[in-house]
Design a protein around this motif. Structure first.
Motif, PDB file in Angstrom:
ATOM      1  N   ASN A 173       0.818  -1.218   0.000  1.00  0.00           N
ATOM      2  CA  ASN A 173       0.000   0.000   0.000  1.00  0.00           C
ATOM      3  C   ASN A 173       0.846   1.260   0.000  1.00  0.00           C
ATOM      4  OD1 ASN A 173      -2.466  -1.250  -0.119  1.00  0.00           O
ATOM      5  ND2 ASN A 173      -2.778  -1.268   2.084  1.00  0.00           N
ATOM      6  N   ARG A 174       2.146   1.116  -0.124  1.00  0.00           N
ATOM      7  CA  ARG A 174       3.052   2.270  -0.059  1.00  0.00           C
ATOM      8  C   ARG A 174       3.350   2.789  -1.466  1.00  0.00           C
ATOM      9  NH1 ARG A 174       8.114   3.813  -0.510  1.00  0.00           N
ATOM     10  NH2 ARG A 174       9.107   5.112   1.049  1.00  0.00           N
ATOM     11  N   PRO A 175       3.034   4.054  -1.706  1.00  0.00           N
ATOM     12  CA  PRO A 175       3.366   4.642  -3.017  1.00  0.00           C
ATOM     13  C   PRO A 175       4.882   4.756  -3.195  1.00  0.00           C
ATOM     14  CG  PRO A 175       1.808   6.028  -1.803  1.00  0.00           C
ATOM     15  CD  PRO A 175       2.294   4.979  -0.859  1.00  0.00           C
ATOM     16  N   LEU A 176       5.339   4.553  -4.425  1.00  0.00           N
ATOM     17  CA  LEU A 176       6.760   4.653  -4.760  1.00  0.00           C
ATOM     18  C   LEU A 176       6.966   5.718  -5.829  1.00  0.00           C
ATOM     19  CD1 LEU A 176       7.623   0.858  -5.220  1.00  0.00           C
ATOM     20  CD2 LEU A 176       8.137   2.276  -3.233  1.00  0.00           C
ATOM     21  N   THR A 177       8.052   6.454  -5.680  1.00  0.00           N
ATOM     22  CA  THR A 177       8.455   7.387  -6.728  1.00  0.00           C
ATOM     23  C   THR A 177       9.311   6.624  -7.733  1.00  0.00           C
ATOM     24  OG1 THR A 177      10.504   7.997  -5.608  1.00  0.00           O
ATOM     25  CG2 THR A 177       8.526   9.305  -5.054  1.00  0.00           C
ATOM     26  N   ALA A 178       9.623   7.253  -8.834  1.00  0.00           N
ATOM     27  CA  ALA A 178      10.479   6.621  -9.840  1.00  0.00           C
ATOM     28  C   ALA A 178      11.853   6.310  -9.241  1.00  0.00           C
ATOM     29  CB  ALA A 178      10.613   7.520 -11.060  1.00  0.00           C
ATOM     30  N   ALA A 179      12.380   7.218  -8.410  1.00  0.00           N
ATOM     31  CA  ALA A 179      13.687   6.991  -7.781  1.00  0.00           C
ATOM     32  C   ALA A 179      13.638   5.803  -6.826  1.00  0.00           C
ATOM     33  CB  ALA A 179      14.128   8.251  -7.034  1.00  0.00           C
ATOM     34  N   GLU A 180      12.535   5.630  -6.128  1.00  0.00           N
ATOM     35  CA  GLU A 180      12.409   4.494  -5.212  1.00  0.00           C
ATOM     36  C   GLU A 180      12.318   3.173  -5.983  1.00  0.00           C
ATOM     37  OE1 GLU A 180      10.257   6.436  -1.298  1.00  0.00           O
ATOM     38  OE2 GLU A 180       9.028   6.042  -3.076  1.00  0.00           O
ATOM     39  N   VAL A 181      11.680   3.198  -7.148  1.00  0.00           N
ATOM     40  CA  VAL A 181      11.641   1.994  -7.985  1.00  0.00           C
ATOM     41  C   VAL A 181      13.055   1.643  -8.430  1.00  0.00           C
ATOM     42  CG1 VAL A 181      10.801   1.000 -10.154  1.00  0.00           C
ATOM     43  CG2 VAL A 181       9.265   2.397  -8.751  1.00  0.00           C
ATOM     44  N   GLU A 182      13.844   2.647  -8.798  1.00  0.00           N
ATOM     45  CA  GLU A 182      15.237   2.400  -9.192  1.00  0.00           C
ATOM     46  C   GLU A 182      16.048   1.856  -8.026  1.00  0.00           C
ATOM     47  OE1 GLU A 182      16.930   5.765 -11.244  1.00  0.00           O
ATOM     48  OE2 GLU A 182      15.236   5.860 -12.630  1.00  0.00           O
ATOM     49  N   SER A 183      15.804   2.358  -6.817  1.00  0.00           N
ATOM     50  CA  SER A 183      16.499   1.834  -5.629  1.00  0.00           C
ATOM     51  C   SER A 183      16.097   0.390  -5.366  1.00  0.00           C
ATOM     52  CB  SER A 183      16.169   2.684  -4.399  1.00  0.00           C
ATOM     53  OG  SER A 183      16.712   3.961  -4.525  1.00  0.00           O
ATOM     54  N   LEU A 184      14.824   0.089  -5.538  1.00  0.00           N
ATOM     55  CA  LEU A 184      14.335  -1.272  -5.343  1.00  0.00           C
ATOM     56  C   LEU A 184      15.025  -2.231  -6.315  1.00  0.00           C
ATOM     57  CD1 LEU A 184      12.247  -3.063  -3.859  1.00  0.00           C
ATOM     58  CD2 LEU A 184      10.607  -2.447  -5.627  1.00  0.00           C
ATOM     59  N   ALA A 185      15.318  -1.748  -7.497  1.00  0.00           N
ATOM     60  CA  ALA A 185      15.973  -2.580  -8.511  1.00  0.00           C
ATOM     61  C   ALA A 185      17.399  -2.961  -8.119  1.00  0.00           C
ATOM     62  CB  ALA A 185      15.979  -1.853  -9.859  1.00  0.00           C
ATOM     63  N   THR A 186      18.015  -2.207  -7.214  1.00  0.00           N
ATOM     64  CA  THR A 186      19.386  -2.506  -6.799  1.00  0.00           C
ATOM     65  C   THR A 186      19.448  -3.562  -5.695  1.00  0.00           C
ATOM     66  OG1 THR A 186      19.460  -0.754  -5.135  1.00  0.00           O
ATOM     67  CG2 THR A 186      20.134  -0.173  -7.393  1.00  0.00           C
ATOM     68  N   LEU A 187      18.301  -3.898  -5.114  1.00  0.00           N
ATOM     69  CA  LEU A 187      18.295  -4.882  -4.032  1.00  0.00           C
ATOM     70  C   LEU A 187      18.564  -6.280  -4.576  1.00  0.00           C
ATOM     71  CD1 LEU A 187      15.171  -3.748  -1.972  1.00  0.00           C
ATOM     72  CD2 LEU A 187      17.571  -3.380  -1.422  1.00  0.00           C
ATOM     73  N   PRO A 188      19.247  -7.110  -3.790  1.00  0.00           N
ATOM     74  CA  PRO A 188      19.461  -8.490  -4.235  1.00  0.00           C
ATOM     75  C   PRO A 188      18.141  -9.258  -4.197  1.00  0.00           C
ATOM     76  CG  PRO A 188      20.386  -8.149  -2.041  1.00  0.00           C
ATOM     77  CD  PRO A 188      19.900  -6.819  -2.518  1.00  0.00           C
TER      78      PRO A 188
END
Length: 180
Positions: free
Chosen positions: A115-130
């Motif tokens: 239920n947490r909104p994400l910004t484009a930058a947060e999506v990019e950060s999520l992509a760096t997670l293992p």
């Protein structure tokens, strides 16, 4: 192109089911992409255990509200493609970020993680997670390291005791041989 009420209801139900089965959704703009580029993107998303739909913004809002999820009103305008993470969110985010880097027509605009909104930058950060599998392997490695240290310490102590006993036994054997 106008669609009838039955088709709208079908789409809302389809979106609701996808939302219920998704760990996250990512919203992208895809204006100018060819059918071939969209199909290649769709295949990569399917490989990442995801699904991408060109969504009707109003119908997606309705489906989000029916699932008690906050619709990101500011992101739902224009041509929007919604990617649903049916597996790990970070894996799908990696695919989208990689594709956006190689195709300037694809723009990540945000999403929802639960239920947490994400910004484009947060999506990019999520992509760096293992990935979850990589995290599990790292945790097992961390858990195994102290155990190996304990085993080495105990084995070293036992080795020293065995060496001392062996030295005493050899000393006794050599003393007995001299006495005979």
């Amino acid at each position: 192109m106008a669609i009838n009420k039955e088709r709208k209801d079908e789409l809302v139900e389809q979106y609701r089911e996808l939302l219920q089965n998704s760990s996250a959704i990512f919203l992208t703009r895809y204006g100018g992409m060819s059918v071939k580029e969209l199909e290649a993107l769709r295949l990569k998303i399917n490989d990442a255990n995801g699904r991408i739909n060109v969504t009707k913004n109003t119908l997606l809002r309705i489906a989000l509200e029916e699932n008690q999820m906050p619709p990101p009103h500011e992101l739902l305008n224009g041509q929007v493609a919604t990617s649903f993470a049916l597996g790990e969110a970070s894996t799908l985010a990696k695919v989208l970020v990689d594709q956006a880097k190689t195709n300037d027509k694809l723009k990540i605009v945000g999403g929802l993680l639960g239920n947490r909104p994400l910004t484009a930058a947060e999506v990019e950060s999520l992509a760096t997670l293992p990935s979850l599998d990589q995290l599990r392997a790292q945790i097992l490695g961390l858990l195994g390291a102290p155990a190996q240290g304990i085993v080495s310490a105990v084995a070293g102590g036992v080795r020293q005791v065995v060496n001392v006993l062996d030295a005493y036994a050899k000393k006794d054997d050599s003393a007995a041989a001299e006495a005979a």
